[in-house]
Design a protein around this motif. Structure first.
Motif, mmCIF file in Angstrom:
data_model
loop_
_atom_site.group_PDB
_atom_site.id
_atom_site.type_symbol
_atom_site.label_atom_id
_atom_site.label_comp_id
_atom_site.label_asym_id
_atom_site.label_seq_id
_atom_site.Cartn_x
_atom_site.Cartn_y
_atom_site.Cartn_z
ATOM 1 N N ASP A 186 0.821 -1.220 0.000
ATOM 2 C CA ASP A 186 0.000 0.000 0.000
ATOM 3 C C ASP A 186 0.854 1.268 0.000
ATOM 4 O O ASP A 186 0.448 2.317 0.509
ATOM 5 N N TYR A 187 2.060 1.174 -0.602
ATOM 6 C CA TYR A 187 2.976 2.330 -0.671
ATOM 7 C C TYR A 187 2.280 3.563 -1.240
ATOM 8 O O TYR A 187 2.542 4.696 -0.837
ATOM 9 N N HIS A 188 1.374 3.339 -2.188
ATOM 10 C CA HIS A 188 0.716 4.444 -2.881
ATOM 11 C C HIS A 188 -0.230 5.232 -1.977
ATOM 12 O O HIS A 188 -0.672 6.321 -2.347
ATOM 13 N N LEU A 189 -0.539 4.679 -0.817
ATOM 14 C CA LEU A 189 -1.421 5.374 0.129
ATOM 15 C C LEU A 189 -0.630 6.154 1.174
ATOM 16 O O LEU A 189 -1.207 6.897 1.968
ATOM 17 N N ARG A 190 0.689 6.011 1.176
ATOM 18 C CA ARG A 190 1.503 6.581 2.251
ATOM 19 C C ARG A 190 1.922 8.020 1.969
ATOM 20 O O ARG A 190 2.041 8.819 2.882
ATOM 21 N N GLN A 191 2.196 8.332 0.733
ATOM 22 C CA GLN A 191 2.589 9.695 0.380
ATOM 23 C C GLN A 191 2.392 9.910 -1.116
ATOM 24 O O GLN A 191 2.073 8.977 -1.860
ATOM 25 N N LYS A 192 2.541 11.151 -1.533
ATOM 26 C CA LYS A 192 2.318 11.516 -2.931
ATOM 27 C C LYS A 192 3.295 10.772 -3.837
ATOM 28 O O LYS A 192 4.473 10.608 -3.522
ATOM 29 N N ILE A 193 2.787 10.306 -4.964
ATOM 30 C CA ILE A 193 3.620 9.572 -5.921
ATOM 31 C C ILE A 193 4.498 10.555 -6.689
ATOM 32 O O ILE A 193 4.011 11.442 -7.390
ATOM 33 N N THR A 194 5.804 10.391 -6.534
ATOM 34 C CA THR A 194 6.784 11.171 -7.295
ATOM 35 C C THR A 194 7.883 10.233 -7.760
ATOM 36 O O THR A 194 8.003 9.105 -7.270
ATOM 37 N N LYS A 195 8.713 10.698 -8.665
ATOM 38 C CA LYS A 195 9.836 9.875 -9.109
ATOM 39 C C LYS A 195 10.789 9.571 -7.952
ATOM 40 O O LYS A 195 11.339 8.472 -7.848
ATOM 41 N N VAL A 196 10.989 10.557 -7.100
ATOM 42 C CA VAL A 196 11.879 10.353 -5.953
ATOM 43 C C VAL A 196 11.352 9.219 -5.074
ATOM 44 O O VAL A 196 12.097 8.329 -4.667
ATOM 45 N N TYR A 197 10.050 9.240 -4.810
ATOM 46 C CA TYR A 197 9.440 8.198 -3.972
ATOM 47 C C TYR A 197 9.564 6.824 -4.633
ATOM 48 O O TYR A 197 9.894 5.829 -3.978
ATOM 49 N N ILE A 198 9.330 6.770 -5.934
ATOM 50 C CA ILE A 198 9.437 5.494 -6.646
ATOM 51 C C ILE A 198 10.867 4.963 -6.591
ATOM 52 O O ILE A 198 11.100 3.765 -6.391
ATOM 53 N N LYS A 199 11.830 5.855 -6.733
ATOM 54 C CA LYS A 199 13.230 5.425 -6.678
ATOM 55 C C LYS A 199 13.604 4.932 -5.280
ATOM 56 O O LYS A 199 14.412 4.008 -5.137
ATOM 57 N N GLU A 200 13.024 5.523 -4.257
ATOM 58 C CA GLU A 200 13.274 5.054 -2.893
ATOM 59 C C GLU A 200 12.756 3.631 -2.710
ATOM 60 O O GLU A 200 13.366 2.821 -2.006
ATOM 61 N N ILE A 201 11.622 3.323 -3.350
ATOM 62 C CA ILE A 201 11.090 1.953 -3.277
ATOM 63 C C ILE A 201 11.934 1.015 -4.134
ATOM 64 O O ILE A 201 12.262 -0.102 -3.723
ATOM 65 N N LEU A 202 12.312 1.471 -5.327
ATOM 66 C CA LEU A 202 13.169 0.662 -6.203
ATOM 67 C C LEU A 202 14.479 0.296 -5.521
ATOM 68 O O LEU A 202 15.020 -0.803 -5.724
ATOM 69 N N LYS A 203 14.976 1.195 -4.705
ATOM 70 C CA LYS A 203 16.216 0.932 -3.965
ATOM 71 C C LYS A 203 16.074 -0.327 -3.109
ATOM 72 O O LYS A 203 17.009 -1.119 -2.978
ATOM 73 N N VAL A 204 14.895 -0.539 -2.551
ATOM 74 C CA VAL A 204 14.646 -1.678 -1.672
ATOM 75 C C VAL A 204 14.257 -2.921 -2.464
ATOM 76 O O VAL A 204 14.737 -4.023 -2.194
ATOM 77 N N THR A 205 13.387 -2.738 -3.464
ATOM 78 C CA THR A 205 12.814 -3.903 -4.159
ATOM 79 C C THR A 205 13.612 -4.351 -5.366
ATOM 80 O O THR A 205 13.621 -5.535 -5.704
ATOM 81 N N GLY A 206 14.251 -3.416 -6.058
ATOM 82 C CA GLY A 206 14.821 -3.729 -7.363
ATOM 83 C C GLY A 206 13.736 -3.666 -8.426
ATOM 84 O O GLY A 206 12.533 -3.627 -8.114
ATOM 85 N N GLU A 207 14.154 -3.662 -9.695
ATOM 86 C CA GLU A 207 13.201 -3.447 -10.793
ATOM 87 C C GLU A 207 12.204 -4.594 -10.956
ATOM 88 O O GLU A 207 11.005 -4.377 -11.131
ATOM 89 N N VAL A 208 12.687 -5.843 -10.889
ATOM 90 C CA VAL A 208 11.814 -7.000 -11.134
ATOM 91 C C VAL A 208 10.724 -7.085 -10.077
ATOM 92 O O VAL A 208 9.533 -7.259 -10.387
ATOM 93 N N LEU A 209 11.096 -6.944 -8.811
ATOM 94 C CA LEU A 209 10.107 -7.037 -7.739
ATOM 95 C C LEU A 209 9.168 -5.833 -7.747
ATOM 96 O O LEU A 209 7.997 -5.956 -7.381
ATOM 97 N N PHE A 210 9.664 -4.678 -8.203
ATOM 98 C CA PHE A 210 8.781 -3.512 -8.315
ATOM 99 C C PHE A 210 7.683 -3.781 -9.343
ATOM 100 O O PHE A 210 6.520 -3.425 -9.131
ATOM 101 N N ASP A 211 8.047 -4.424 -10.450
ATOM 102 C CA ASP A 211 7.030 -4.777 -11.454
ATOM 103 C C ASP A 211 5.986 -5.720 -10.855
ATOM 104 O O ASP A 211 4.793 -5.626 -11.151
ATOM 105 N N GLN A 212 6.445 -6.636 -10.007
ATOM 106 C CA GLN A 212 5.495 -7.535 -9.347
ATOM 107 C C GLN A 212 4.627 -6.775 -8.345
ATOM 108 O O GLN A 212 3.447 -7.089 -8.172
ATOM 109 N N LEU A 213 5.208 -5.757 -7.726
ATOM 110 C CA LEU A 213 4.448 -4.927 -6.799
ATOM 111 C C LEU A 213 3.280 -4.245 -7.511
ATOM 112 O O LEU A 213 2.181 -4.132 -6.965
ATOM 113 N N LEU A 214 3.498 -3.823 -8.741
ATOM 114 C CA LEU A 214 2.418 -3.203 -9.519
ATOM 115 C C LEU A 214 1.309 -4.217 -9.825
ATOM 116 O O LEU A 214 0.125 -3.870 -9.836
#
Length: 444
Positions: A325-353
């Motif tokens: 539920d990351y999308h409910l925590r704060q406004k969606i920006t590129k910076v926020y997405i990159k902070e999540i990508l830092k933890v998940t990596g690209e492949v797992l981020f795609d699965q998160l979507l």
């Protein structure tokens, strides 16, 4: 019917060879069931009146698979086929395996020990079907029915209880009423079954076309032997404008909208499992579940360890549950997405979507278009980050620890802290990911 035209020529060769040596042989079990249903069998099992040593004498290439239970593997070209002697089984003392087996010469005796009528059919390319328990009829009726007495079959091997539900999920069959009664009477025997065997059957249910068979596990009182932590979700309502169902039915509906990927299905199964622990209701009667992703992730980790899942699966599922539920925590920006990508990596981020999308499709339909639009927007920003090679992890930084040591930073903790500062900087200002500029930034 010309079912034998589907039988591989190697299997026909084994049957023919055994019969030339004076024995009977048939294809048997699941492959016959699938053949009748028009499905492609995964394996071709052969049963025979020949003793194991007689099977080995008839073929050049064999090896012992379960010789004490009468099974020899025959190799034809590159294919391996299990050939098992007709047998009946002795007493089951551990609800798992017989104390001993006795070889017999009557195919119907062998079929009498099998779990369900649909799996107790043998087929010969000339003599046709041997079907003493009306398995063909039950297949036509889409019915799962125990061979002979259900309680006896489940007492012999309690895992058959879960196999009944698993077949129901995979085939879309109804479980016969007498078989249901046998399940209820014998379910306590599941405590004798290893976590690994229970896990394997449960995962097949989760990965099937009908993950809603989990409701059957709940209704029959079987979840307490598999996933007791999920039981409270059935009594956890979600009185909220975004939701249609209680937590359990929302969860299973979300699983139905998830691709047949083990990590994704398990993530959906567990993404809201902590809601029962954190539910609160405001003055307007609206339910809230603050902090449930963290609680759910903690429960998920324990559940998956209990089920003996591998560490990589546990790590990925736990991350997806934590961030669902990351999308409910704060406004969606590129910076926020990159902070999540830092933890998940690209492949797992795609699965998160994909998790986000399945979650949304199991909620209030009037809000679905807006949620899908937001997911598409996140996907677009993420693709821009990837295409533009914007830095979101330490490996992508234009500097490394060696560069900083050359600049006079003492090796150790200070280097790590400096690199994290540099990463935070370029996540915000991607154009600054240049070695000279980052060295200068760190110096300052």
């Amino acid at each position: 019917m010309k079912e034998h035209t589907q039988i591989p020529k190697d299997a026909l060769f084994i049957i023919d060879t055994l019969e030339k040596h004076g024995h009977e042989a048939y294809v048997v079990g699941g492959c016959v069931r699938d053949m009748i249903m028009g499905r492609e069998p995964n394996d071709w099992d052969i049963t025979t009146s020949a003793k194991p040593e007689e099977v080995k004498a008839a073929f050049k290439r064999t090896y012992d698979t379960g010789i004490q239970h009468g099974t020899v593997t025959v190799i034809v070209d590159k294919e391996h086929y299990e050939v098992t002697t007709y047998r009946i089984e002795g007493e089951y003392k551990d609800s798992r395996r017989p104390e001993h087996v006795s070889f017999v010469t009557d195919i119907t005796l062998d079929l009498s020990r099998r779990d369900f009528t649909m799996n107790a059919i043998a087929y010969h390319p000339v003599r046709g079907f041997v079907d003493p328990y009306n398995g063909k009829k039950h297949i036509e009726q889409n019915l799962i029915k125990s061979v002979r007495d259900a309680k006896e079959r489940f007492t012999e091997d309690a895992l058959r209880i879960l196999r009944a539900v698993r077949f129901s999920a995979q085939l879309g069959f109804k479980i016969d009423d007498n078989t249901i009664e046998g399940i209820k009477a014998c379910k306590h025997l599941l405590k004798n079954i290893s976590k690994e065997r229970i896990r394997d059957e449960f995962l097949k249910i989760c990965m099937s076309d009908r993950p809603e068979a989990i409701h059957t596990l709940y209704e029959l009182g079987l979840l307490e032997y598999i996933l007791p932590e999920f039981i409270p979700t059935y009594t956890t309502a979600q009185n909220h404008p975004h939701h249609l169902y209680d937590v359990a039915h929302h969860t299973i509906e979300a699983m139905r909208h998830t691709p047949k990927d083990e990590v994704l299905r398990l993530s959906m199964l567990l993404h809201d499992i902590g809601k029962a622990k954190v539910r609160s209701t405001d003055k307007k009667g609206i339910d809230h579940f603050y902090g449930h992703p963290e609680v759910s992730a903690e429960i998920a980790k324990k559940v998956l360890k209990d089920l003996r899942l591998d560490n990589q699966t546990i790590k990925e599922v736990t991350l997806l549950v934590s961030y669902h539920d990351y999308h409910l925590r704060q406004k969606i920006t590129k910076v926020y997405i990159k902070e999540i990508l830092k933890v998940t990596g690209e492949v797992l981020f795609d699965q998160l979507l994909l998790v986000n999308e399945a979650d949304a499709r199991a909620q209030s339909l009037d809000k679905l278009p807006m949620k899908l639009e937001q997911i598409a927007y996140v996907r677009k920003l993420k693709e821009e980050i990837v295409v533009n090679h914007e830095c979101y992890n330490l490996k992508m930084l234009a500097i490394n620890g060696g560069d900083l040591i050359k600049e006079g930073i003492a090796p150790g903790k200070a280097v790590g802290e400096a690199l994290e500062k540099a990463l935070k900087y370029v996540i915000k200002y991607p154009e600054k990911n240049i070695k000279e500029e980052l060295v200068e930034y760190i110096k300052e």
